[in-house]
Scaffold this motif. Structure first.
Motif, PDB file in Angstrom:
ATOM      1  N   TYR A 220       0.824  -1.197   0.000  1.00  0.00           N
ATOM      2  CA  TYR A 220       0.000   0.000   0.000  1.00  0.00           C
ATOM      3  C   TYR A 220       0.868   1.260   0.000  1.00  0.00           C
ATOM      4  O   TYR A 220       0.635   2.199  -0.775  1.00  0.00           O
ATOM      5  CB  TYR A 220      -0.951  -0.001   1.207  1.00  0.00           C
ATOM      6  N   ILE A 221       1.905   1.254   0.857  1.00  0.00           N
ATOM      7  CA  ILE A 221       2.781   2.427   0.949  1.00  0.00           C
ATOM      8  C   ILE A 221       3.472   2.689  -0.386  1.00  0.00           C
ATOM      9  O   ILE A 221       3.578   3.825  -0.842  1.00  0.00           O
ATOM     10  CB  ILE A 221       3.829   2.222   2.063  1.00  0.00           C
ATOM     11  N   PHE A 223       2.412   1.796  -3.351  1.00  0.00           N
ATOM     12  CA  PHE A 223       1.397   2.300  -4.273  1.00  0.00           C
ATOM     13  C   PHE A 223       1.116   3.773  -4.001  1.00  0.00           C
ATOM     14  O   PHE A 223       1.162   4.620  -4.897  1.00  0.00           O
ATOM     15  CB  PHE A 223       0.105   1.484  -4.126  1.00  0.00           C
ATOM     16  N   TRP A 224       0.896   4.092  -2.717  1.00  0.00           N
ATOM     17  CA  TRP A 224       0.473   5.455  -2.385  1.00  0.00           C
ATOM     18  C   TRP A 224       1.591   6.459  -2.648  1.00  0.00           C
ATOM     19  O   TRP A 224       1.357   7.562  -3.126  1.00  0.00           O
ATOM     20  CB  TRP A 224       0.007   5.513  -0.926  1.00  0.00           C
ATOM     21  N   SER A 225       2.850   6.053  -2.333  1.00  0.00           N
ATOM     22  CA  SER A 225       3.919   7.034  -2.518  1.00  0.00           C
ATOM     23  C   SER A 225       4.246   7.239  -3.990  1.00  0.00           C
ATOM     24  O   SER A 225       4.778   8.272  -4.373  1.00  0.00           O
ATOM     25  CB  SER A 225       5.167   6.636  -1.726  1.00  0.00           C
ATOM     26  N   SER A 228      -0.126   8.259  -5.718  1.00  0.00           N
ATOM     27  CA  SER A 228      -1.213   8.963  -5.038  1.00  0.00           C
ATOM     28  C   SER A 228      -1.632  10.226  -5.785  1.00  0.00           C
ATOM     29  O   SER A 228      -2.743  10.708  -5.603  1.00  0.00           O
ATOM     30  CB  SER A 228      -0.810   9.320  -3.610  1.00  0.00           C
ATOM     31  N   ASN A 229      -0.746  10.776  -6.634  1.00  0.00           N
ATOM     32  CA  ASN A 229      -1.183  11.958  -7.378  1.00  0.00           C
ATOM     33  C   ASN A 229      -1.471  11.642  -8.843  1.00  0.00           C
ATOM     34  O   ASN A 229      -1.674  12.542  -9.641  1.00  0.00           O
ATOM     35  CB  ASN A 229      -0.160  13.092  -7.242  1.00  0.00           C
ATOM     36  N   PRO A 231      -3.204   8.083  -9.927  1.00  0.00           N
ATOM     37  CA  PRO A 231      -3.606   6.673  -9.943  1.00  0.00           C
ATOM     38  C   PRO A 231      -3.990   6.176 -11.343  1.00  0.00           C
ATOM     39  O   PRO A 231      -3.832   5.006 -11.642  1.00  0.00           O
ATOM     40  CB  PRO A 231      -4.795   6.621  -8.995  1.00  0.00           C
ATOM     41  N   VAL A 298      -9.100  10.860  -5.699  1.00  0.00           N
ATOM     42  CA  VAL A 298      -7.867  11.399  -5.157  1.00  0.00           C
ATOM     43  C   VAL A 298      -7.902  12.928  -5.162  1.00  0.00           C
ATOM     44  O   VAL A 298      -7.486  13.583  -4.219  1.00  0.00           O
ATOM     45  CB  VAL A 298      -6.669  10.847  -5.951  1.00  0.00           C
ATOM     46  N   TYR A 302      -7.568  15.172  -1.738  1.00  0.00           N
ATOM     47  CA  TYR A 302      -6.582  16.201  -1.423  1.00  0.00           C
ATOM     48  C   TYR A 302      -7.247  17.523  -1.066  1.00  0.00           C
ATOM     49  O   TYR A 302      -6.746  18.289  -0.259  1.00  0.00           O
ATOM     50  CB  TYR A 302      -5.589  16.382  -2.578  1.00  0.00           C
ATOM     51  N   ASN A 309      -0.199  16.991  -2.244  1.00  0.00           N
ATOM     52  CA  ASN A 309       0.577  15.836  -2.686  1.00  0.00           C
ATOM     53  C   ASN A 309       2.020  16.219  -2.987  1.00  0.00           C
ATOM     54  O   ASN A 309       2.707  15.566  -3.746  1.00  0.00           O
ATOM     55  CB  ASN A 309      -0.087  15.135  -3.865  1.00  0.00           C
TER      56      ASN A 309
END
Ligand code: UDP
Ligand code: MG
Length: 318
Positions: A220-221, A223-225, A228-229, A231, A298, A302, A309
């Motif tokens: 998850y980390i 993917f998100w890092s 996240s801006n 997807p 997303v 934000y 982000n």
């Protein structure tokens, strides 16, 4: 303003806390820096609360937060972070497995200009099968996925600048990956070898099952890092790949087959490869739609969370 905030998550650690307090005092009094100690009782049922109440009465520099029930170590640390007033924030375990004597070493490293200094239990005193082996796998994967080259992400003994902590929102068991979360935002991370002791009182709160949870959290980390801006770039690429593969695998032939079957009335056969191709095309379109949906979410996220982000280190000029 106080210089150091010490944050200690505690779940059923009544026996350890008095000893921890004495050990902390021995170190802190030598350091001549102003400090506060925040101990978070994470829903203990062994009298931890009463021990804390006694400490708070004895020493005004100690504060305790008591959770209504057990919410987990990540939540306890998050509550501590939000309560902390210090310039530098230090976390450590309540069970005396971390050694307060190491705190000056971490602070020295911070002075070299790092935002986060994390402890490395280079000689870890935990059982091999249930603890060290899962951590070996987890730390290897951690290095590959996050690109952050440290040996031991899970050691609670860590030091943070106030600024770094203000960029953290810990959910679930993400406390194990704080260095990776902050590294993804561009904070400078360093590692220092620290002492580790066997647990003297009480029992560990984690078994080997945390390996699975840990791997999921790592994915998850990562993917998100990375996404996240954007997807859509992940899901869209996957979707396009599936659609093209599907067409190549024979989904294109479907048009001709439909014509033969419905117009000419001829029997047609769909082979296994073609069937897989058709499934790929459908899945691919779904992935692309998923990407669009995620992209919209997303953007709303934000705006609503009023987080950004990106992360600004400093402002130069007025
Ligand atoms: N802890 C907590 N909430 C939990 C589990 C653990 O606050 O749900 C605290 C625990 O009291 C200890 C620290 O987190 O201070 C680390 O836990 P533990 O020592 O059981 O982990 P281990 O060292 O065995 O990995
Ligand atoms: Mg422990």
């Amino acid at each position: 303003m106080v210089e150091l905030s010490i944050i200690v998550p505690a779940f059923n650690e009544a026996e350890s806390i008095p000893e921890l307090y004495d050990a902390l005092m021995a170190t802190l009094q030598r350091m001549e820096r102003s400090y506060e100690i925040i101990i978070v009782d994470d829903g203990s049922r062994d009298g931890t609360r009463e021990v804390l109440a006694g400490l708070v009465q004895k020493d005004p520099k100690v504060r305790a937060l008591v959770f209504r029930r057990n919410f987990g170590q990540g939540a306890a640390m998050d509550a501590g972070f939000k309560e902390a007033q210090g310039e530098v924030i230090i976390t450590l375990d309540a069970d005396l497995q971390n050694d307060p004597e190491d705190i000056p070493k971490l602070l020295e490293k911070m002075d070299e200009g790092f935002d986060v200094v994390t402890g490395w239990r280079s000689d870890r005193k935990d059982p091999f099968l249930s603890k060290r082996f899962p951590s070996l796998i987890s730390n290897w994967l951690h290095k590959r996925l996050t690109g952050l080259d440290i040996h031991d992400s899970g050691c609670t003994l860590k030091c943070f600048s106030r600024e770094a902590v203000s960029h953290l929102d810990l959910f679930g068991e993400m406390h194990r990956y704080i260095p990776a979360l902050l590294h993804a935002q561009g904070f400078r991370i360093a590692e220092v070898a620290v002492t580790h002791h066997p647990r003297r009182h009480g029992v560990t709160k984690y078994g080997s099952a945390r390996l699975v949870n840990g791997i999921l959290d790592l994915l998850y980390i990562t993917f998100w890092s990375t996404f996240s801006n954007r997807p859509l770039h992940l899901f869209g690429r996957l979707g396009l790949f599936l659609v093209i593969t599907g067409f190549l695998a024979g989904a294109l032939k479907l048009g001709q087959q439909i014509y033969l079957f419905f117009v000419i009335g001829q029997e047609v056969f769909i082979g296994p490869i073609q069937l897989i191709g058709i499934v790929c095309v459908i899945l691919g379109f779904l992935f692309i739609c998923f990407g669009f949906l995620f992209e919209v979410q997303v953007r709303i996220f934000y705006r609503m969370a009023s987080t950004r982000n990106y992360s600004i280190r400093e402002r130069i000029g007025p």
